[in-house]
Design a protein around this motif. Structure first.
Motif, PDB file in Angstrom:
ATOM      1  N   ILE A  87      11.492   4.207  -3.336  1.00  0.00           N
ATOM      2  CA  ILE A  87      11.206   2.905  -3.052  1.00  0.00           C
ATOM      3  C   ILE A  87      11.374   2.059  -4.271  1.00  0.00           C
ATOM      4  O   ILE A  87      12.035   1.219  -4.323  1.00  0.00           O
ATOM      5  N   ALA A  88      10.566   2.684  -5.203  1.00  0.00           N
ATOM      6  CA  ALA A  88      10.415   1.819  -6.689  1.00  0.00           C
ATOM      7  C   ALA A  88      11.758   1.400  -7.246  1.00  0.00           C
ATOM      8  O   ALA A  88      12.172   0.417  -7.624  1.00  0.00           O
ATOM      9  N   GLY A  89      12.720   2.440  -7.056  1.00  0.00           N
ATOM     10  CA  GLY A  89      14.043   2.507  -7.338  1.00  0.00           C
ATOM     11  C   GLY A  89      14.924   1.343  -6.680  1.00  0.00           C
ATOM     12  O   GLY A  89      15.435   0.827  -7.461  1.00  0.00           O
TER      13      GLY A  89
ATOM     14  N   VAL B 218       0.892  -1.220   0.132  1.00  0.00           N
ATOM     15  CA  VAL B 218       0.134  -0.223   0.177  1.00  0.00           C
ATOM     16  C   VAL B 218       0.995   1.071  -0.056  1.00  0.00           C
ATOM     17  O   VAL B 218       2.117   1.164   0.849  1.00  0.00           O
ATOM     18  N   GLY B 219       0.669   2.134  -0.739  1.00  0.00           N
ATOM     19  CA  GLY B 219       1.574   3.420  -0.815  1.00  0.00           C
ATOM     20  C   GLY B 219       0.799   4.459  -1.471  1.00  0.00           C
ATOM     21  O   GLY B 219      -0.203   4.663  -1.660  1.00  0.00           O
ATOM     22  N   LEU B 220       1.652   5.355  -1.651  1.00  0.00           N
ATOM     23  CA  LEU B 220       1.370   6.917  -2.262  1.00  0.00           C
ATOM     24  C   LEU B 220       1.051   6.756  -3.658  1.00  0.00           C
ATOM     25  O   LEU B 220       1.588   5.775  -4.356  1.00  0.00           O
ATOM     26  N   THR B 221       0.749   7.720  -4.207  1.00  0.00           N
ATOM     27  CA  THR B 221       0.397   7.843  -5.466  1.00  0.00           C
ATOM     28  C   THR B 221       1.782   7.621  -6.309  1.00  0.00           C
ATOM     29  O   THR B 221       2.751   7.793  -5.996  1.00  0.00           O
TER      30      THR B 221
ATOM     31  N   ALA C 242      13.392  -6.469  -8.778  1.00  0.00           N
ATOM     32  CA  ALA C 242      11.908  -6.361  -8.346  1.00  0.00           C
ATOM     33  C   ALA C 242      10.905  -5.325  -8.784  1.00  0.00           C
ATOM     34  O   ALA C 242      11.566  -4.184  -8.989  1.00  0.00           O
ATOM     35  N   ARG C 243       9.804  -5.486  -9.081  1.00  0.00           N
ATOM     36  CA  ARG C 243       8.861  -4.585  -9.245  1.00  0.00           C
ATOM     37  C   ARG C 243       7.771  -4.452  -8.134  1.00  0.00           C
ATOM     38  O   ARG C 243       6.881  -5.720  -7.941  1.00  0.00           O
ATOM     39  N   LEU C 244       7.509  -3.485  -7.452  1.00  0.00           N
ATOM     40  CA  LEU C 244       6.650  -3.654  -6.356  1.00  0.00           C
ATOM     41  C   LEU C 244       5.127  -3.905  -7.001  1.00  0.00           C
ATOM     42  O   LEU C 244       4.699  -3.337  -7.757  1.00  0.00           O
ATOM     43  N   ARG C 245       4.335  -4.576  -6.040  1.00  0.00           N
ATOM     44  CA  ARG C 245       2.883  -4.894  -6.283  1.00  0.00           C
ATOM     45  C   ARG C 245       2.091  -3.981  -5.353  1.00  0.00           C
ATOM     46  O   ARG C 245       2.046  -4.382  -4.293  1.00  0.00           O
TER      47      ARG C 245
END
Length: 127
Positions: free
Chosen positions: A37-39, A25-28, A46-49
């Motif tokens: 975080i995605a970086g 769960v995260g921000l837009t 990995a790619r966050l779900r």
């Protein structure tokens, strides 16, 4: 941040690589925190779900408490949520998780008075 019933809730620290494959769960997507975080997830291959993206930390806390996913957020915001929500705050052990934020301006003296007051407030809060 994890739901209080999550297996990680009783841990003090965790490596990001140990949670990167979970639902988040995260921000837009437009937020700086999301990009940060995605970086780091990408560096792990990995790619966050994301099950949900919202506009504020309180909404993230409510969704984490409901078991929708885990979240990465500033410790101050997570601890504030933990006072009223059924969540556990678990620190990320990774060195990148401790960010140093700075305030920049060409001239602080040239800023309008409200901006100067904001800068002074942020400086005091950081001590």
């Amino acid at each position: 941040m994890v739901a209080r019933q999550d297996e990680l809730a009783n841990r003090r620290q965790v490596d990001f690589r140990d949670v990167v494959d979970r639902d988040f769960v995260g921000l837009t997507a437009a937020s700086a925190l999301h990009g940060h975080i995605a970086g780091h997830a990408a560096r792990l291959g990995a790619r966050l779900r994301y099950r949900a993206r919202v506009n504020n930390f309180d909404s993230i806390g409510q969704m984490v408490a409901a078991g929708i996913g885990v979240a990465v957020m500033p410790e101050v915001a997570a601890k504030r949520c933990a006072r009223s929500m059924r969540i556990g705050v678990v620190r990320l052990r990774d060195p990148w998780a401790n960010r140093k934020l700075v305030i920049c301006a060409r001239s602080f003296k040239a800023l309008p008075r409200p901006a100067q007051q904001l800068v002074e407030h942020l400086r005091k809060a950081a001590r």
